[in-house]
Design a protein around this motif. Sequence first.
Motif, PDB file in Angstrom:
ATOM      1  N   ALA A   8       0.685  -1.541   0.003  1.00 46.67           N
ATOM      2  CA  ALA A   8       0.044  -0.142  -0.191  1.00 46.67           C
ATOM      3  C   ALA A   8       0.933   1.323   0.618  1.00 46.67           C
ATOM      4  N   PRO A   9       0.243   2.116  -0.573  1.00 45.20           N
ATOM      5  CA  PRO A   9       0.350   3.564  -0.695  1.00 45.20           C
ATOM      6  C   PRO A   9       1.371   4.172   1.257  1.00 45.20           C
ATOM      7  N   MET A  10       1.813   5.173   2.090  1.00 46.67           N
ATOM      8  CA  MET A  10       1.715   5.178   3.343  1.00 46.67           C
ATOM      9  C   MET A  10       2.490   6.617   3.408  1.00 46.67           C
ATOM     10  N   GLU A  11       1.190   7.697   3.665  1.00 43.90           N
ATOM     11  CA  GLU A  11       2.378   9.035   2.748  1.00 43.90           C
ATOM     12  C   GLU A  11       3.489   9.068   4.375  1.00 43.90           C
ATOM     13  N   GLY A  12       4.745   9.312   4.363  1.00 44.68           N
ATOM     14  CA  GLY A  12       5.533   9.264   5.531  1.00 44.68           C
ATOM     15  C   GLY A  12       6.059   8.253   6.450  1.00 44.68           C
ATOM     16  N   GLU A  34       3.601   7.148  -2.162  1.00 45.00           N
ATOM     17  CA  GLU A  34       2.673   8.112  -1.050  1.00 45.00           C
ATOM     18  C   GLU A  34       2.415   9.119  -2.490  1.00 45.00           C
ATOM     19  N   PHE A  35       1.097   9.738  -1.812  1.00 48.40           N
ATOM     20  CA  PHE A  35       0.752  10.165  -2.952  1.00 48.40           C
ATOM     21  C   PHE A  35       1.239  11.372  -3.414  1.00 48.40           C
ATOM     22  N   VAL A  36       1.543  11.619  -4.284  1.00 48.55           N
ATOM     23  CA  VAL A  36       2.144  13.381  -5.442  1.00 48.55           C
ATOM     24  C   VAL A  36       0.304  14.426  -5.371  1.00 48.55           C
ATOM     25  N   VAL A  69       3.225   5.009  -9.562  1.00 46.93           N
ATOM     26  CA  VAL A  69       3.026   6.151  -9.141  1.00 46.93           C
ATOM     27  C   VAL A  69       1.448   7.088  -8.367  1.00 46.93           C
ATOM     28  N   GLN A  70       1.003   7.061  -7.153  1.00 47.76           N
ATOM     29  CA  GLN A  70       0.249   7.867  -7.292  1.00 47.76           C
ATOM     30  C   GLN A  70      -0.376   9.609  -7.403  1.00 47.76           C
ATOM     31  N   LEU A  71      -1.197   9.919  -7.513  1.00 49.48           N
ATOM     32  CA  LEU A  71      -1.785  10.857  -7.593  1.00 49.48           C
ATOM     33  C   LEU A  71      -2.956  11.713  -7.052  1.00 49.48           C
ATOM     34  N   LEU A  96      -4.525   6.512  -8.209  1.00 50.58           N
ATOM     35  CA  LEU A  96      -5.736   7.662  -8.175  1.00 50.58           C
ATOM     36  C   LEU A  96      -6.033   7.312  -6.918  1.00 50.58           C
ATOM     37  N   ASN A  97      -5.691   8.661  -5.992  1.00 54.29           N
ATOM     38  CA  ASN A  97      -6.088   8.499  -4.734  1.00 54.29           C
ATOM     39  C   ASN A  97      -7.457   9.231  -4.134  1.00 54.29           C
ATOM     40  N   PHE A  98      -8.661   8.257  -3.796  1.00 58.19           N
ATOM     41  CA  PHE A  98      -9.692   8.897  -3.639  1.00 58.19           C
ATOM     42  C   PHE A  98      -9.800   8.644  -2.329  1.00 58.19           C
ATOM     43  N   ALA A 140      -7.885   3.315 -10.044  1.00 57.03           N
ATOM     44  CA  ALA A 140      -7.888   3.787  -8.743  1.00 57.03           C
ATOM     45  C   ALA A 140      -8.321   3.438  -7.419  1.00 57.03           C
ATOM     46  N   LYS A 141      -7.864   4.020  -6.024  1.00 54.19           N
ATOM     47  CA  LYS A 141      -7.694   3.417  -4.361  1.00 54.19           C
ATOM     48  C   LYS A 141      -9.349   4.124  -3.822  1.00 54.19           C
ATOM     49  N   ILE A 142     -10.212   3.627  -3.274  1.00 51.63           N
ATOM     50  CA  ILE A 142     -11.436   4.246  -2.905  1.00 51.63           C
ATOM     51  C   ILE A 142     -11.411   4.080  -1.621  1.00 51.63           C
ATOM     52  N   VAL A 177     -12.294   6.968   9.074  1.00 49.89           N
ATOM     53  CA  VAL A 177     -10.568   7.773   9.431  1.00 49.89           C
ATOM     54  C   VAL A 177      -9.977   5.552   9.473  1.00 49.89           C
ATOM     55  N   TYR A 178      -9.791   5.521  10.515  1.00 54.22           N
ATOM     56  CA  TYR A 178      -8.421   4.473  10.706  1.00 54.22           C
ATOM     57  C   TYR A 178      -9.166   3.505  11.913  1.00 54.22           C
ATOM     58  N   THR A 179     -10.785   4.287  12.488  1.00 52.23           N
ATOM     59  CA  THR A 179     -10.777   3.686  13.826  1.00 52.23           C
ATOM     60  C   THR A 179     -10.895   2.011  13.478  1.00 52.23           C
ATOM     61  N   ILE A 201      -8.542  -6.358  -2.523  1.00 54.23           N
ATOM     62  CA  ILE A 201      -9.038  -5.712  -0.579  1.00 54.23           C
ATOM     63  C   ILE A 201      -8.120  -4.958  -0.113  1.00 54.23           C
ATOM     64  N   ASN A 202      -9.029  -3.934   0.989  1.00 50.28           N
ATOM     65  CA  ASN A 202      -7.813  -3.527   2.153  1.00 50.28           C
ATOM     66  C   ASN A 202      -8.554  -3.007   3.538  1.00 50.28           C
ATOM     67  N   GLY A 203      -7.672  -3.259   3.882  1.00 55.16           N
ATOM     68  CA  GLY A 203      -7.837  -2.409   4.966  1.00 55.16           C
ATOM     69  C   GLY A 203      -8.340  -3.640   6.403  1.00 55.16           C
ATOM     70  N   ASP A 204      -6.853  -3.572   7.536  1.00 59.23           N
ATOM     71  CA  ASP A 204      -7.347  -4.614   8.436  1.00 59.23           C
ATOM     72  C   ASP A 204      -6.179  -5.819   8.321  1.00 59.23           C
ATOM     73  N   ILE A 205      -5.950  -6.219   7.304  1.00 56.26           N
ATOM     74  CA  ILE A 205      -5.431  -7.692   7.045  1.00 56.26           C
ATOM     75  C   ILE A 205      -4.031  -7.183   7.902  1.00 56.26           C
ATOM     76  N   VAL A 225      -1.819  -4.546   0.986  1.00 53.83           N
ATOM     77  CA  VAL A 225      -1.107  -4.378   2.583  1.00 53.83           C
ATOM     78  C   VAL A 225      -0.711  -3.141   2.719  1.00 53.83           C
ATOM     79  N   GLY A 226      -0.771  -2.711   4.316  1.00 52.72           N
ATOM     80  CA  GLY A 226      -0.316  -0.765   4.451  1.00 52.72           C
ATOM     81  C   GLY A 226       0.284  -1.184   5.787  1.00 52.72           C
ATOM     82  N   ARG A 227      -0.435  -1.001   6.870  1.00 55.14           N
ATOM     83  CA  ARG A 227       0.602  -0.591   8.224  1.00 55.14           C
ATOM     84  C   ARG A 227       1.046  -2.429   8.831  1.00 55.14           C
ATOM     85  N   GLN A 228       0.558  -3.414   8.523  1.00 56.17           N
ATOM     86  CA  GLN A 228       0.278  -4.511   8.769  1.00 56.17           C
ATOM     87  C   GLN A 228       2.510  -5.162   8.101  1.00 56.17           C
TER      88      GLN A 228
HETATM   89  C1  LIG Z   1       0.415   6.682   7.312  1.00 54.30           C
HETATM   90  C2  LIG Z   1      -0.609   6.312   6.585  1.00 54.30           C
HETATM   91  C3  LIG Z   1      -0.395   7.247   5.355  1.00 54.30           C
HETATM   92  C4  LIG Z   1      -1.069   7.067   4.202  1.00 54.30           C
HETATM   93  N1  LIG Z   1      -0.726   7.740   3.067  1.00 54.30           N
HETATM   94  C5  LIG Z   1      -1.405   7.608   1.761  1.00 54.30           C
HETATM   95  C6  LIG Z   1      -1.715   7.401   1.153  1.00 54.30           C
HETATM   96  O1  LIG Z   1      -0.265   8.667   0.117  1.00 54.30           O
HETATM   97  N2  LIG Z   1      -2.111   7.011  -0.362  1.00 54.30           N
HETATM   98  C7  LIG Z   1      -3.298   6.058   0.279  1.00 54.30           C
HETATM   99  O2  LIG Z   1      -3.765   5.662  -1.002  1.00 54.30           O
HETATM  100  N3  LIG Z   1      -3.278   5.240   1.797  1.00 54.30           N
HETATM  101  C8  LIG Z   1      -2.943   5.836   2.250  1.00 54.30           C
HETATM  102  N4  LIG Z   1      -3.335   5.525   3.841  1.00 54.30           N
HETATM  103  C9  LIG Z   1      -3.510   4.548   3.556  1.00 54.30           C
HETATM  104  C10 LIG Z   1      -3.756   2.962   3.484  1.00 54.30           C
HETATM  105  O3  LIG Z   1      -2.783   2.882   2.068  1.00 54.30           O
HETATM  106  C11 LIG Z   1      -4.208   2.119   3.847  1.00 54.30           C
HETATM  107  O4  LIG Z   1      -5.246   2.438   2.883  1.00 54.30           O
HETATM  108  C12 LIG Z   1      -5.069   2.149   4.991  1.00 54.30           C
HETATM  109  O5  LIG Z   1      -3.589   1.739   5.730  1.00 54.30           O
HETATM  110  C13 LIG Z   1      -5.220   0.304   5.487  1.00 54.30           C
HETATM  111  O6  LIG Z   1      -5.126  -0.333   5.038  1.00 54.30           O
HETATM  112  P1  LIG Z   1      -4.094  -1.429   6.092  1.00 54.30           P
HETATM  113  O7  LIG Z   1      -4.778  -1.567   7.465  1.00 54.30           O
HETATM  114  O8  LIG Z   1      -3.061  -2.318   5.795  1.00 54.30           O
HETATM  115  O9  LIG Z   1      -3.405  -0.425   6.641  1.00 54.30           O
HETATM  116  C14 LIG Z   1      -2.284   6.146   4.675  1.00 54.30           C
HETATM  117  C15 LIG Z   1      -1.932   5.208   5.540  1.00 54.30           C
HETATM  118  C16 LIG Z   1      -1.359   5.492   6.860  1.00 54.30           C
HETATM  119  C17 LIG Z   1      -2.067   4.971   7.971  1.00 54.30           C
END
Ligand SMILES: Cc1cc2nc3c(=O)[nH]c(=O)nc-3n(C[C@H](O)[C@H](O)[C@H](O)COP(=O)(O)O)c2cc1C
Length: 327
Positions: A8-12, A34-36, A69-71, A96-98, A140-142, A177-179, A201-205, A225-228
């Motif tokens: 997954a993309p994760m800014e920062g 990360e998103f541009v 590249v994510q826009l 595309l980041n939505f 697209a990422k929604i 949000v991320y609750t 599918i994305n989120g909490d895997i 997958v992102g955070r994990q």
């Molecule tokens: C710190 C952080 C930065 C993120 N940055 C982006 C981003 O730049 N672009 C984007 O589409 N999603 C971003 N996300 C969302 C993740 O890509 C992902 O959709 C979200 O964390 C849920 O997936 P996960 O539970 O596997 O982490 C970010 C999430 C976090 C926690």
Amino acid sequence: MDGMIVLAPMEGVLDYSMRRLLTEINRYDWCVSEFVRVSDVVVSQKVFFKEVPELLEGGTTASGTPVWVQLLGSRPDIVAESAMVAVKLGAPGIDLNFGCPSRLVNKSMGGAAVLRNPALVGDVARAVRDMVPPEIPVTAKIRLGWDDAAEAPEIIRNLDRAAVSRITIHARTRNDVYTPGTVKWEAVQPLSELTKIPLIINGDITGPDSAREALRLSGLQDIMVGRQAVSVPNLERVLRTGAEPMTAVASLRTCLSFEEILSSRMAEHYRKARIKQFLGYVRKARPEIQDLFREVCLREGLSEIIAVLEDGIRNPGRYSLDACCSE
Ligand SMILES: Cc1cc2nc3c(=O)[nH]c(=O)nc-3n(C[C@H](O)[C@H](O)[C@H](O)COP(=O)(O)O)c2cc1C
């Protein structure tokens, strides 16, 4: 699992250095940058090279994993022209980041704010799809919607008409949000019946059990997958091959490899922050590193921090690191 696994993309967090680290350990099908941010002017070559340095290296990480590249923007013409700049620089795909829930970003009609206007989601996607060559995937990422998953069918239909290549769905609304506990994998299943475009599918895997459950409830095959993926640095291997999640000591070694990658790119001050950030993620999967993490946080200098990591690797018992911990 047999499907695709996307980083997954994760800014920062998942920047050039972290993507490089994680794609050396795993075989993700691709990463998303990360998103541009795209506002009123077309994004320049200089900005793309700064934000997605892999574009200087063939559009892949050092180990060869493609980096799409994510826009993030809502002006169809400007986003499309920016996408074309990225493609000319070698971007192997455009996402595309939505989905971004940041208030600041949403205030200027970026990220998840666009979901409130499903027609605009389609317009941005269509403009980009029409502009870039057909062999370059446009995805697209929604999220499920702004505050209600009832908005999702229209968004999906518009993306279908725009003929995007794939749609990743973070199975939460923007207002979730991320609750914890708000992810709704099952809400994605009816959406998959509205389109032939493959969904991801994305989120909490977080491991094999949640991956299986997310795929079963959504009826899909592919995951993001992102955070994990940061907390368990070999997550793709765990999911794909049944490997054991990386131990605490192996994660510390991985942290030293991360520092090596960072050392050629960043000043010491930033490297210290990134090491602490990484260990903070690892601690979520490996709570047994808590004592060592505290020691690291007490240290001022980078060399002292590295010494603590090396000490943890040599003397795991000193920090109670031999405890076992599962998903
Ligand atoms: C710190 C952080 C930065 C993120 N940055 C982006 C981003 O730049 N672009 C984007 O589409 N999603 C971003 N996300 C969302 C993740 O890509 C992902 O959709 C979200 O964390 C849920 O997936 P996960 O539970 O596997 O982490 C970010 C999430 C976090 C926690």
